[in-house]
Design an enzyme around this catalytic site. Structure first.
Site, PDB file in Angstrom:
ATOM      1  N   ASP A 114       4.315   0.526  11.957  1.00 40.08           N
ATOM      2  CA  ASP A 114       3.149  -0.070  11.443  1.00 40.08           C
ATOM      3  C   ASP A 114       3.148  -1.491  11.992  1.00 40.08           C
ATOM      4  O   ASP A 114       1.823  -2.140  11.488  1.00 40.08           O
ATOM      5  CB  ASP A 114       3.417   0.033   9.877  1.00 40.08           C
TER       6      ASP A 114
ATOM      7  N   LYS B  18       0.905  -1.176  -0.171  1.00 38.29           N
ATOM      8  CA  LYS B  18      -0.059  -0.050   0.145  1.00 38.29           C
ATOM      9  C   LYS B  18       0.947   1.225  -0.026  1.00 38.29           C
ATOM     10  O   LYS B  18       0.601   2.178  -0.854  1.00 38.29           O
ATOM     11  CB  LYS B  18      -0.906  -0.065   1.240  1.00 38.29           C
ATOM     12  N   ASN B  19       1.800   1.260   1.053  1.00 36.13           N
ATOM     13  CA  ASN B  19       2.473   2.529   0.984  1.00 36.13           C
ATOM     14  C   ASN B  19       3.312   2.765  -0.020  1.00 36.13           C
ATOM     15  O   ASN B  19       3.974   4.225  -0.498  1.00 36.13           O
ATOM     16  CB  ASN B  19       3.535   2.555   2.548  1.00 36.13           C
TER      17      ASN B  19
ATOM     18  N   ARG C  76      -8.672  -0.222   4.616  1.00 34.66           N
ATOM     19  CA  ARG C  76      -7.857   0.876   4.020  1.00 34.66           C
ATOM     20  C   ARG C  76      -6.548   0.262   3.619  1.00 34.66           C
ATOM     21  O   ARG C  76      -5.805   0.506   2.617  1.00 34.66           O
ATOM     22  CB  ARG C  76      -7.506   2.060   5.029  1.00 34.66           C
TER      23      ARG C  76
ATOM     24  N   ARG D 260       1.044  14.762  13.171  1.00 37.68           N
ATOM     25  CA  ARG D 260       1.944  14.380  11.582  1.00 37.68           C
ATOM     26  C   ARG D 260       1.735  15.809  10.891  1.00 37.68           C
ATOM     27  O   ARG D 260       0.886  15.914   9.968  1.00 37.68           O
ATOM     28  CB  ARG D 260       0.790  13.504  11.122  1.00 37.68           C
TER      29      ARG D 260
ATOM     30  N   CYS E 176      -5.006  13.721  12.776  1.00 38.36           N
ATOM     31  CA  CYS E 176      -4.962  12.112  12.418  1.00 38.36           C
ATOM     32  C   CYS E 176      -4.992  11.500  13.754  1.00 38.36           C
ATOM     33  O   CYS E 176      -4.435  11.747  14.766  1.00 38.36           O
ATOM     34  CB  CYS E 176      -3.496  12.135  11.655  1.00 38.36           C
TER      35      CYS E 176
HETATM   36  C1  UD1 Z   1       4.692   6.740   6.497  1.00 43.31           C
HETATM   37  C2  UD1 Z   1       3.609   5.430   6.254  1.00 43.31           C
HETATM   38  C3  UD1 Z   1       3.210   5.067   7.479  1.00 43.31           C
HETATM   39  C4  UD1 Z   1       4.274   5.028   8.412  1.00 43.31           C
HETATM   40  C5  UD1 Z   1       5.208   6.148   8.643  1.00 43.31           C
HETATM   41  C6  UD1 Z   1       6.436   5.726   9.454  1.00 43.31           C
HETATM   42  C7  UD1 Z   1       3.019   5.941   3.942  1.00 43.31           C
HETATM   43  C8  UD1 Z   1       1.733   6.310   2.988  1.00 43.31           C
HETATM   44  N1  UD1 Z   1       2.710   5.877   5.286  1.00 43.31           N
HETATM   45  O1  UD1 Z   1       3.899   7.743   6.717  1.00 43.31           O
HETATM   46  O2  UD1 Z   1       2.229   4.046   7.377  1.00 43.31           O
HETATM   47  O3  UD1 Z   1       3.680   4.563   9.883  1.00 43.31           O
HETATM   48  O4  UD1 Z   1       5.644   6.251   7.284  1.00 43.31           O
HETATM   49  O5  UD1 Z   1       7.005   4.361   8.946  1.00 43.31           O
HETATM   50  O6  UD1 Z   1       3.900   5.626   3.359  1.00 43.31           O
HETATM   51  N2  UD1 Z   1       6.645  14.257  10.879  1.00 43.31           N
HETATM   52  C9  UD1 Z   1       6.904  15.713  11.147  1.00 43.31           C
HETATM   53  N3  UD1 Z   1       7.064  16.591  10.191  1.00 43.31           N
HETATM   54  C10 UD1 Z   1       7.026  16.277   8.765  1.00 43.31           C
HETATM   55  C11 UD1 Z   1       6.665  14.745   8.458  1.00 43.31           C
HETATM   56  C12 UD1 Z   1       6.626  14.020   9.569  1.00 43.31           C
HETATM   57  O7  UD1 Z   1       7.116  15.835  12.199  1.00 43.31           O
HETATM   58  O8  UD1 Z   1       7.125  17.309   7.955  1.00 43.31           O
HETATM   59  C13 UD1 Z   1       6.593  13.178  11.904  1.00 43.31           C
HETATM   60  C14 UD1 Z   1       5.481  12.552  11.954  1.00 43.31           C
HETATM   61  O9  UD1 Z   1       4.245  13.480  12.803  1.00 43.31           O
HETATM   62  C15 UD1 Z   1       5.525  11.466  12.575  1.00 43.31           C
HETATM   63  C16 UD1 Z   1       6.978  10.935  12.294  1.00 43.31           C
HETATM   64  O10 UD1 Z   1       7.523  12.200  11.556  1.00 43.31           O
HETATM   65  O11 UD1 Z   1       5.664  11.568  13.995  1.00 43.31           O
HETATM   66  C17 UD1 Z   1       7.288   9.906  10.968  1.00 43.31           C
HETATM   67  O12 UD1 Z   1       6.346  10.507   9.811  1.00 43.31           O
HETATM   68  P1  UD1 Z   1       6.696   9.866   8.494  1.00 43.31           P
HETATM   69  O13 UD1 Z   1       7.989   9.219   8.383  1.00 43.31           O
HETATM   70  O14 UD1 Z   1       6.434  11.468   7.590  1.00 43.31           O
HETATM   71  O15 UD1 Z   1       5.545   9.354   7.960  1.00 43.31           O
HETATM   72  P2  UD1 Z   1       4.449   9.512   6.640  1.00 43.31           P
HETATM   73  O16 UD1 Z   1       5.144   9.505   5.504  1.00 43.31           O
HETATM   74  O17 UD1 Z   1       3.373  10.203   7.115  1.00 43.31           O
END
Ligand code: UD1
Length: 422
Positions: A308, A22-23, A400, A123, A118
């Protein structure tokens, strides 16, 4: 609203096919926006999140056809009509923000709604914004939307991320493929889904090296062309179903699984007394004798233990001998499954980002509520190991991220059915 009824039914045996990730698919689909030529994805998972991304791309004017029962996605962004990702779609799924980098790179402008609240934490998108600003974009927040502009085009730069965010890495890498000059992204995320994205971008003509390490180098090119790409195996679905024989006993082969996708997770399973081995078709997982042993877990970016799989691992630890400590370091609010597991007789104490789980001999079936995607499947796993019936409500979370969950678990002998809601 539909629910899932699970009845504890002893050991599981047989094979489970694992779908495309999915991701990975959710970042490969927006990559179509980078080129005028068609991008075709094979091995796509049949999930509601994929339908949401389809709707988002179509709202931008892209053509997306779902072929072969949804396993092939044929996309074309030849005639895009909009560069605005609307709140109505983005609020349903945070990964919608992955259109930001590609739209900005191709059109010099993108307007993308912030995802908003969320269930598993705040996030924010600051890391995405910082990276794109380093490439020369001007980004402002207006009425809940990020307005990103790069009238003269993006320019390659050296940028170090403060945290190895998966989504920010994907957005920055996609944007940099069409920037002028070279981009060096330091402290990049190393997840297999990023490696898969880079492999696809390379087929489209991008010049990238270093994926899978913490430094990714991207040499910008003028244009990208069409390609066909097979989506990598879903390591989270793989890990989830590896837990099915671990929690119920028995022996299950996960077709399409690879150890390199789940190394740190498999290590923990083995430490708990579960055997994991590679076969010619995938991975075989078996638990033959007695209860599993407790193990401690800390979630970390890849190659560490994946956040995850934390909820699902907690379900296993609820049945282990001894006490285990699970520390969640990626998301600040990701223990919502704990009170539901407690309703099934689990012994769990949560303090901040740490859950202490003392295993019990037997979980008991109960009506429980899914609160997010991974939490929902952890309750199904717990239900498979529990005595009596467990009804998991709000299964739209499950849809999902898990295709044909009932069929896949029934196939290895589980007693599970979907109950249609009113
Ligand atoms: C992706 C995955 C999700 C997984 C996560 C961590 C997808 C679609 N989803 O989510 O299933 O749980 O990686 O392995 O691929 N953060 C910030 N600022 C930002 C971006 C992120 O502070 O601009 C923080 C987030 O709040 C969170 C952490 O960083 O606490 C990890 O987020 P991130 O690695 O960005 O996860 P996603 O890409 O949203």
């Amino acid at each position: 609203m539909d629910s899932i009824l699970v009845t504890g039914n002893g050991p599981l045996n047989g094979q489970i096919p694992i779908a495309g990730a999915k991701n990975a698919c959710l970042t490969l689909m927006p990559a179509t926006l980078l080129s005028e030529e068609p991008l075709t994805l094979t091995n796509a998972p049949r999930l509601s999140d994929i339908k949401t991304m389809t709707a988002l791309l179509q709202s931008l004017g892209a053509e997306v056809s779902s072929l072969q029962d949804g396993q092939v996605l044929a996309m074309s962004s030849h005639d895009l009509t909009s560069h605005t990702a609307d709140y109505e779609i983005v609020r349903k799924m945070r990964a919608s923000n992955l259109v930001l980098g590609p739209l900005l790179a191709r059109f010099g402008e993108a307007i993308v709604s912030l995802p908003g609240g969320c269930a598993i934490g705040a996030r924010p998108m600051d890391l995405h914004v910082e990276g794109l600003e380093a490439l020369g974009a001007e980004i402002e927040l207006e009425d809940g939307y990020l307005h990103a502009r790069a009238p003269g085009g993006l320019k390659g730069a050296v940028h170090e991320m403060r945290f190895a965010s998966v989504g920010a890495t994907e957005n920055i890498v996609m944007a940099a493929t069409l920037a002028k000059g070279t981009t060096v992204l330091k402290n990049a995320a190393r997840e297999p889904e990023i490696v898969d994205l880079v492999e696809c971008l390379r087929k489209m003509g991008a010049q990238i090296s270093g994926e899978g390490t913490s430094t990714i180098e991207i040499q910008g090119v003028d244009r990208l062309h069409g390609a066909t790409h097979q989506v990598v195996t879903d390591r989270i679905e793989l890990g989830t179903y590896m837990l099915a024989p671990a929690i119920c006993g028995g022996e299950v082969e996960l077709l399409g699984g690879r150890m390199s996708l789940v190394d740190s997770f498999a290590e923990k399973l083995e430490a708990a007394g579960v055997s994991v081995s590679e076969t010619s078709k995938g991975l075989k997982v078996a638990r033959k004798n007695g209860r599993v042993r407790s193990v401690d877990v800390v979630t970390e970016p890849f190659p560490g233990f994946p956040t995850d799989l934390q909820a699902q691992m907690m379900a296993l630890m609820c049945t282990a001998e001894g006490t285990s400590v699970l520390e969640e370091r990626i998301f600040e609010n990701r223990f919502m499954h704990a009170p539901e597991l407690v309703r099934m007789g689990a012994n769990i104490e949560v303090h901040g980002g740490t859950a202490t789980v003392t295993g019990v001999e037997q979980l008991k079936g109960a009506p429980v509520m899914a609160t997010d995607l991974r939490a929902s499947v952890s309750l199904i796993l717990a239900g498979l190991a529990a005595e009596g019936e467990t009804t998991v409500s709000r299964v739209y979370h499950l849809d999902r991220g898990y295709e044909h969950v009932v069929r896949k678990l029934e196939g290895v002998g589980a007693k599970i059915e979907r109950i249609k809601g009113q």
